[in-house]
Design an enzyme around this catalytic site. Structure first.
Site, mmCIF file in Angstrom:
data_model
loop_
_atom_site.group_PDB
_atom_site.id
_atom_site.type_symbol
_atom_site.label_atom_id
_atom_site.label_comp_id
_atom_site.label_asym_id
_atom_site.label_seq_id
_atom_site.Cartn_x
_atom_site.Cartn_y
_atom_site.Cartn_z
ATOM 1 N N GLY A 12 32.531 27.284 42.505
ATOM 2 C CA GLY A 12 32.989 28.588 42.985
ATOM 3 C C GLY A 12 32.868 29.642 41.902
ATOM 4 O O GLY A 12 32.591 29.342 40.742
ATOM 5 N N ASP A 13 33.038 30.870 42.270
ATOM 6 C CA ASP A 13 33.147 32.002 41.348
ATOM 7 C C ASP A 13 33.834 33.101 42.157
ATOM 8 O O ASP A 13 34.480 32.796 43.172
ATOM 9 C CB ASP A 13 31.756 32.435 40.841
ATOM 10 C CG ASP A 13 31.812 33.442 39.703
ATOM 11 O OD1 ASP A 13 32.153 33.056 38.581
ATOM 12 O OD2 ASP A 13 31.528 34.644 39.925
ATOM 13 N N LYS A 32 23.445 29.893 38.032
ATOM 14 C CA LYS A 32 24.396 30.789 38.693
ATOM 15 C C LYS A 32 23.760 31.181 40.013
ATOM 16 O O LYS A 32 22.544 31.169 40.156
ATOM 17 C CB LYS A 32 24.639 32.033 37.831
ATOM 18 C CG LYS A 32 25.939 32.745 38.108
ATOM 19 C CD LYS A 32 27.110 32.095 37.394
ATOM 20 C CE LYS A 32 28.430 32.670 37.862
ATOM 21 N NZ LYS A 32 29.568 32.129 37.122
HETATM 22 P P1 NDP Z 1 40.537 36.353 40.417
HETATM 23 O O1 NDP Z 1 39.793 37.083 41.447
HETATM 24 O O2 NDP Z 1 41.443 35.243 40.772
HETATM 25 O O3 NDP Z 1 41.434 37.404 39.590
HETATM 26 C C1 NDP Z 1 40.898 38.559 39.024
HETATM 27 C C2 NDP Z 1 42.063 39.436 38.607
HETATM 28 O O4 NDP Z 1 41.548 40.528 37.868
HETATM 29 C C3 NDP Z 1 42.821 40.021 39.802
HETATM 30 O O5 NDP Z 1 44.175 40.131 39.479
HETATM 31 C C4 NDP Z 1 42.185 41.412 39.944
HETATM 32 O O6 NDP Z 1 43.043 42.400 40.475
HETATM 33 C C5 NDP Z 1 41.936 41.744 38.481
HETATM 34 N N1 NDP Z 1 40.865 42.733 38.367
HETATM 35 C C6 NDP Z 1 39.632 42.674 38.886
HETATM 36 N N2 NDP Z 1 38.933 43.771 38.570
HETATM 37 C C7 NDP Z 1 39.775 44.529 37.841
HETATM 38 C C8 NDP Z 1 39.654 45.783 37.227
HETATM 39 N N3 NDP Z 1 38.508 46.474 37.296
HETATM 40 N N4 NDP Z 1 40.724 46.277 36.544
HETATM 41 C C9 NDP Z 1 41.890 45.575 36.469
HETATM 42 N N5 NDP Z 1 42.060 44.364 37.037
HETATM 43 C C10 NDP Z 1 41.013 43.861 37.707
HETATM 44 O O7 NDP Z 1 39.432 35.897 39.353
HETATM 45 P P2 NDP Z 1 39.533 34.774 38.259
HETATM 46 O O8 NDP Z 1 40.861 34.830 37.611
HETATM 47 O O9 NDP Z 1 39.048 33.497 38.798
HETATM 48 O O10 NDP Z 1 38.398 35.247 37.227
HETATM 49 C C11 NDP Z 1 38.608 36.314 36.318
HETATM 50 C C12 NDP Z 1 37.428 36.392 35.377
HETATM 51 O O11 NDP Z 1 37.268 35.154 34.700
HETATM 52 C C13 NDP Z 1 36.070 36.677 36.028
HETATM 53 O O12 NDP Z 1 35.317 37.426 35.099
HETATM 54 C C14 NDP Z 1 35.465 35.294 36.172
HETATM 55 O O13 NDP Z 1 34.051 35.343 36.237
HETATM 56 C C15 NDP Z 1 35.952 34.674 34.867
HETATM 57 N N6 NDP Z 1 35.973 33.219 34.871
HETATM 58 C C16 NDP Z 1 36.691 32.545 35.814
HETATM 59 C C17 NDP Z 1 36.728 31.176 35.796
HETATM 60 C C18 NDP Z 1 37.580 30.410 36.766
HETATM 61 O O14 NDP Z 1 37.659 29.180 36.624
HETATM 62 N N7 NDP Z 1 38.256 31.060 37.707
HETATM 63 C C19 NDP Z 1 35.929 30.394 34.810
HETATM 64 C C20 NDP Z 1 35.302 31.206 33.795
HETATM 65 C C21 NDP Z 1 35.301 32.567 33.867
HETATM 66 P P3 NDP Z 1 43.456 42.433 42.023
HETATM 67 O O15 NDP Z 1 44.521 41.381 42.136
HETATM 68 O O16 NDP Z 1 43.970 43.806 42.218
HETATM 69 O O17 NDP Z 1 42.214 42.121 42.792
#
Ligand code: NDP
Length: 428
Positions: free
Chosen positions: A154-155, A115
């Site tokens: 990415g992340d 990471k």
């Molecule tokens: P995004 O940034 O695309 O989406 C995150 C979403 O969660 C957004 O809608 C954001 O809201 C919301 N969010 C963030 N913080 C909070 C909070 N404190 N309370 C409520 N809603 C919140 O991220 P991803 O979908 O890519 O990733 C989400 C999770 O999944 C992360 O933990 C990531 O590490 C994990 N993950 C992702 C992978 C991937 O392929 N994308 C693979 C494996 C794990 P807002 O729109 O308001 O910002």
């Protein structure tokens, strides 16, 4: 606690996140871990830390910090995302790299765990600033990565655009066009289906579990936190399988419709950069956690630590039967403990959200072969991987005499693969 664990962790008292994750992992194993392996697994193989100077839009030199934690390379080239976020620090990255090692092991693809990232905040930056930062980040990182060495992805804060800028910088610095990063644009080696992979994979593993208990998604009420990449594609696939997605959230609160949310309207709204608070197509709630909504299946897909013990109790009382983690570590430790005391079936993130890294592995493989798989080919492989993960963790949980403890099953399967390879390679 095991004395080796105690002694090693005492060296890092400030790394509370890492301590919690490693203690939780090793205490879930039903046998005493060999001290040499334990000591090695508590240390990253290599940690690279570097300064990233870059020039902002006003011509002023800014300085951020960059990291790459190459945690364990027993099963393949190091693999894991890069995160650009002000919250990034070594404790978080070590923890995520530790977890990534075992998640990657579950996929069965030859990938070690890593990471990395930076405390650079991409929010509010111009496109040119993002490009300059990515190029300067790569000026240092390129020395330590490569298609058979370490393949970042990415992340948070690092999407296709950032991966593209870093890929371009790597290419110029090394004079080599190779599969050194995944999550690339389809135009230069990216895999079709990577965008959908984590969300779709989550539903594939939930389906595998449902099939096992002679059920399916048809008519199930599903609550999904977040409305980003993972959440949207989990919702899309769940709806396609006949489920009714009744609540989704973002930082502003959650939207709710008992009859099922109109997903496309939510996607369009979020694409405009609007918070759900201003979405008019469903009831908006911000006073209560989304987990107070009665549902059959809860899919935390937003962020770390978003479900606590109280939320688990509310979910259980309201009839929730399955929680599957789309996000990384969305449940607090107390929440995980509370689940074990309830009748909720729990699919931990290292298994349930492995679809993203699995398709990254497929991207590495298509880059190595200098070809491109079709969407259908990728999706078929993804489904097979998620179903295989489920079967492995279920069978192991059964063998351990705790047939519904998928967390224990996942940890045992992943540990066995990593530890075996470390020993067979001479304890490295
Ligand atoms: P995004 O940034 O695309 O989406 C995150 C979403 O969660 C957004 O809608 C954001 O809201 C919301 N969010 C963030 N913080 C909070 C909070 N404190 N309370 C409520 N809603 C919140 O991220 P991803 O979908 O890519 O990733 C989400 C999770 O999944 C992360 O933990 C990531 O590490 C994990 N993950 C992702 C992978 C991937 O392929 N994308 C693979 C494996 C794990 P807002 O729109 O308001 O910002």
């Amino acid at each position: 606690m095991h004395t080796t664990l105690e002694r090693v962790l005492a060296k890092y008292p400030h790394e509370s996140y890492f301590i919690e994750a490693t203690q939780e992992f090793f205490s879930s194993l039903s046998f005493e871990v060999e001290p040499t392996i334990l000591e090695q697994l508590l240390h990253a193989e290599r940690i690279i830390m570097f300064r990233v100077p870059w020039i902002d839009r006003d011509g002023i030199t800014q300085t951020n910090y960059g990291y790459r934690v190459q945690y364990n390379g027993a099963l393949g080239p190091y693999k894991g995302g890069l995160r650009f976020d002000p919250s990034v620090n070594l404790d978080i990255l070590k923890t995520l790299a530790f977890e990534q090692t075992f998640k990657n092991a579950l996929t069965g693809i030859a990938m070690g765990g890593a990471k990395g990232g930076s405390d650079f905040n991409p929010k509010g930056k111009t496109d040119a600033e993002i490009m300059k930062f990515c190029q300067n980040f790569m000026i240092e990182l390129h020395r330590h990565i490569g298609a058979t060495i370490d393949v970042p992805a990415g992340d948070k804060g690092v999407g296709k655009r950032e991966v593209g800028y870093m890929f371009g910088a790597y290419k110029r610095l090394t004079h080599s066009f190779e599969g050194v990063l995944t999550g690339k644009d389809i135009a230069f080696g990216g895999a079709l289906g990577r965008t959908e992979a984590t969300g779709y994979g989550l539903i594939y593993i939930v389906n595998a579990l449902l099939r096992d208990i002679k059920q399916d998604l048809e008519g199930k009420r599903v609550v999904i936190s977040g409305s980003g990449n993972v959440a949207i594609y989990a919702a899309e696939k769940a709806i396609a399988e006949g489920a009714c997605v009744i609540a989704m959230s973002d930082r502003s609160g959650y939207v709710y419709d008992e009859a099922g949310l109109e997903l496309q309207a939510i996607i369009d709204h979020k694409l405009k950069g609007e918070p759900l608070e201003t979405f008019t197509g469903a009831r908006f709630v911000h006073e209560l956690p989304i987990w107070s909504v009665p549902c059959d299946i809860a899919l935390p897909c937003a962020t770390e630590g978003e479900i606590n013990e109280r939320d688990i109790k509310a979910l259980a009382i309201n009839g929730c039967k399955i929680i599957a983690e789309g996000a990384n570590r969305p449940l607090t430790k107390e929440a995980v403990d509370a689940i074990q005391a309830s009748d909720i079936l729990y699919l931990p993130g290292k298994a349930a959200n492995a679809g993203g890294v699995a398709v990254s592995g497929i991207e590495m493989s298509q880059n190595a072969q200098m070809r491109a798989f079709t969407f259908a080919e990728v999706d078929t492989q993804l489904k097979a991987i998620m179903e295989s993960i489920y079967v492995q963790i279920r069978n192991t949980a059964k063998e351990l005499g705790e047939p519904t403890n998928f967390l224990k099953g996942a940890n045992h399967v992943a540990y066995a693969k990593v530890a075996y390879a470390m020993k067979a390679q001479g304890y490295v």
